[in-house]
Design a protein around this motif. Structure first.
Motif, short mmCIF file in Angstrom:
data_model
loop_
_atom_site.label_atom_id
_atom_site.label_comp_id
_atom_site.label_asym_id
_atom_site.label_seq_id
_atom_site.Cartn_x
_atom_site.Cartn_y
_atom_site.Cartn_z
N PRO A 1 6.84 2.94 -87.56
CA PRO A 1 7.30 3.38 -88.89
C PRO A 1 6.28 4.17 -89.70
CG PRO A 1 6.86 1.01 -88.90
CD PRO A 1 6.68 1.47 -87.49
N PHE B 1 7.30 1.52 -71.90
CA PHE B 1 7.47 0.82 -73.18
C PHE B 1 6.50 1.37 -74.22
CE2 PHE B 1 9.26 -2.09 -70.11
CZ PHE B 1 10.47 -2.36 -70.72
N GLU C 1 7.60 4.74 -75.68
CA GLU C 1 8.75 4.64 -76.59
C GLU C 1 8.36 3.96 -77.89
OE1 GLU C 1 12.76 4.14 -75.62
OE2 GLU C 1 12.34 3.89 -73.48
N ILE C 2 7.52 2.96 -77.79
CA ILE C 2 7.11 2.22 -78.98
C ILE C 2 6.34 3.13 -79.94
CG2 ILE C 2 5.51 0.41 -79.80
CD1 ILE C 2 6.43 -1.24 -77.30
N LYS D 1 8.34 5.47 -82.04
CA LYS D 1 9.25 4.91 -83.04
C LYS D 1 8.54 4.08 -84.10
CE LYS D 1 13.42 5.26 -80.39
NZ LYS D 1 14.49 4.62 -79.64
N ALA E 1 5.91 -3.58 -88.83
CA ALA E 1 6.32 -3.82 -87.44
C ALA E 1 5.14 -4.28 -86.61
CB ALA E 1 6.91 -2.54 -86.84
#
Lengths: 378, 378
Positions: free
Chosen positions: A90, A81, A84-85, A88, A111
């Motif tokens: 922003p 996790f 991947e976080i 991504k 976010a």
């Protein structure tokens, strides 16, 4: 723990340590990445207990600021996790903060992620390696040594020692050898060292493959430390630990013929492509075997035959042929692997008869050799 | 049969017809490619009986010579071997010759392949389609129509008709609709046609995907002919046949709401990325579901929650919000698919309540719409 960090730097480090993280581990905490923030910077660690990778992001380096530490501390976050976080997020900056109860907040722009972390004290400690008996080798040369040998390790666990690459260090020269008992790859190189100790260890092929992926292409020196059951590779901000394989590696020196009965030189690319074409119709037949025959004063014939599908034959000009005539059969795959590893414009092949192992080398270069055992077909 | 052909042209054509060849066919000859040489050129055919592709290489085109025919004829060659062989041939020219007993010789440079062929008379004939009632559409527009709808077809065979895309032609306008009963994609476009006939057919989603891969990106016109159970797409040197699906496509027009209670406009990319981030922690939970709520006069909140892993929340500014407040949940995957298909800089979302399907459109563009059914969570 609380810090702000450049996203790019974090993404790169996470990607590096992820190479050691396996989702199939039996130790649950090893599915996580350990994050430690000190005044000096942030250290990420991933491990599958065979390989451990530690990546360090300094607060500041070469006048550039990469991170700001507000509170030191540590946490373990689920690797899948977390990786991947961070990819991504922003914005270019990421804030990571651990609250009570290991709850970790990751903020970037508007976010906000809340991840349940694990206590970093539970994470296994990496081996402590004394930094004596270091030797050094440039990254490019290390990657070449790996690439030119590791493909020849055995993929079968019948003889586990053959799934590793044998490294021998003697008189400032490192010899790397891999064999699956059907073919052998050998590469030698000088290394920088202050010690006269000699080493003879076996490194898992998988570890060297992962190390090779993680190292950038450059000529900076990699420091290498060998202990009884571990090997450590050190670059500026990266530590790569691998366990060593137990057991004695077979003495391969007697396998390598010292004289030859037939010698020839061919263009590597032409020869490789002809073998590749012949292998198209060999795949269905006996274990991908192609036939090779000397058919004239300066040409050889490569052929294969798959009764149901068809056959292929091709003549290749050689630069020179010396010695006896010869017909021999071998695995197209082993030959292509060997030719790709050699990387020279021309190669010399030395045979000592249709039933004996033969050598493929670069003319006038004795730092590298490839050996293949023929297949009985003629 | 005997001819010489440019390798590049042959490789391209083989690659195109290979898209129709399946290794899992129950009709053995369909694992082959049919090659027919006439005075005009060479025609290759591949088929899995659902899709058939015919590619023509003219002897000469636009003043360039691509092939020379020495003897007309035909043969069927094993597609897998033939396609690998032509790719790896050493020279720019290839000679193909069929001897007696269907033995086919492929020569290029000093490489010579002998392949066992099959009699082309055994190969199933392609449907003969009368070229009346043709309509035309530019390649770019056709590919856009496919891309913007085909992803929404059903992957389940429970209702086979939904694995296809519904094409309706009426008054010179083509409407393309796909739905898996959880979401729906619709795209309209004007086409060139001489006929006033209307059509209502269902094309397998797989056929349209393969067609899209095979068509180059350009604005040349594709001719389309529809018969009772076949559709034919024609470009200059390519024929693409697909069977049509039997059965009636459901009337989807009543599904699409004509009024709305909440309307808003957001930046497509910002919204897409926020959904993507929220989906990272949704994957483990209920079927990849994210929550969406209006939280102010011009902002919406996207969130998701996976009790074991953690949660994520993010606010996005909207350009305008009109109508009632709203909380709704939907599949992040369906939303991302829809947003990627829309391709506009901004999108308008129109809701008619938390339990009703909602629409995603490009503002002031009524040729395309995406519809999603919400998930009950609030």
């Amino acid at each position: 723990m609380k810090f702000v960090i450049q996203k790019d730097k974090l993404v790169q480090s996470v990607q590096d340590v992820m190479k050691a993280v396996s989702s199939r581990t039996t130790i649950p905490i090893l599915t996580g990445i350990k994050i430690v923030a000190t005044e000096e910077g942030i250290t990420l660690t991933g491990s599958d207990s065979d390989i451990s990778i530690e990546s360090f992001i300094p607060v500041e380096e070469d006048g550039k600021q990469y991170a700001e530490i507000f509170q030191t501390g540590s946490i373990v976050l689920q690797a899948r996790f977390f990786s991947e976080i961070v990819k991504k997020l922003p914005k270019d900056q990421v804030e990571i903060e651990v609250n009570n109860y290991s709850l970790t907040v990751i903020r970037s722009g508007s976010a906000e992620f809340n991840l349940n972390g694990l206590d970093a004290e539970e994470y296994p400690r990496l081996p402590e390696i004394e930094e004596q008996n270091v030797f050094k080798i440039s990254t490019d040369l290390l990657k070449a040594m790996i690439r030119q040998t590791v493909f020849a390790v055995s993929t079968s666990e019948t003889r586990p020692i053959l799934t590793g690459v044998n490294w021998r260090l003697e008189n400032g020269e490192l010899t790397s050898i891999a064999t699956d008992s059907h073919r052998l790859a050998l590469r030698k190189a000088k290394v920088e060292t202050d010690t006269n100790d000699s080493y003879n260890v076996v490194i898992p092929g998988k570890s060297l493959n992962e190390l090779s992926k993680i190292l950038d292409d450059n000529d900076e020196l990699v420091e290498i430390v060998i202990t009884e059951n571990q090997i450590l590779f050190k670059t500026k901000n990266l530590l790569f630990f691998s366990r060593l394989l137990d057991g004695n590696y077979p003495d391969t020196s007697r396998l390598i013929p010292t004289e030859s009965k037939t010698d020839l030189i061919v263009n590597t690319k032409e020869f490789l492509q002809a073998i590749d074409r012949a292998s198209l119709l060999a795949r269905e037949g006996r274990n991908n075997v192609v036939k090779f025959a000397i058919v004239g004063e300066n040409s050889v014939e490569i052929s294969s035959n798959s009764p149901e599908i068809g056959k292929v034959v091709e003549e290749i000009e050689t630069k020179e042929i010396q010695g006896e005539e010869l017909k021999i059969s071998f695995s197209a795959k082993y030959m292509m692997d060997a030719l790709k590893a050699l990387e020279g414009q021309e190669i010399r092949i030395s045979f000592t008869g249709a039933m004996r192992p033969f050598l493929i080398r670069i003319p006038d270069d004795d730092t590298i050799l490839q050996l293949i055992l023929p297949v009985r077909t003629y």
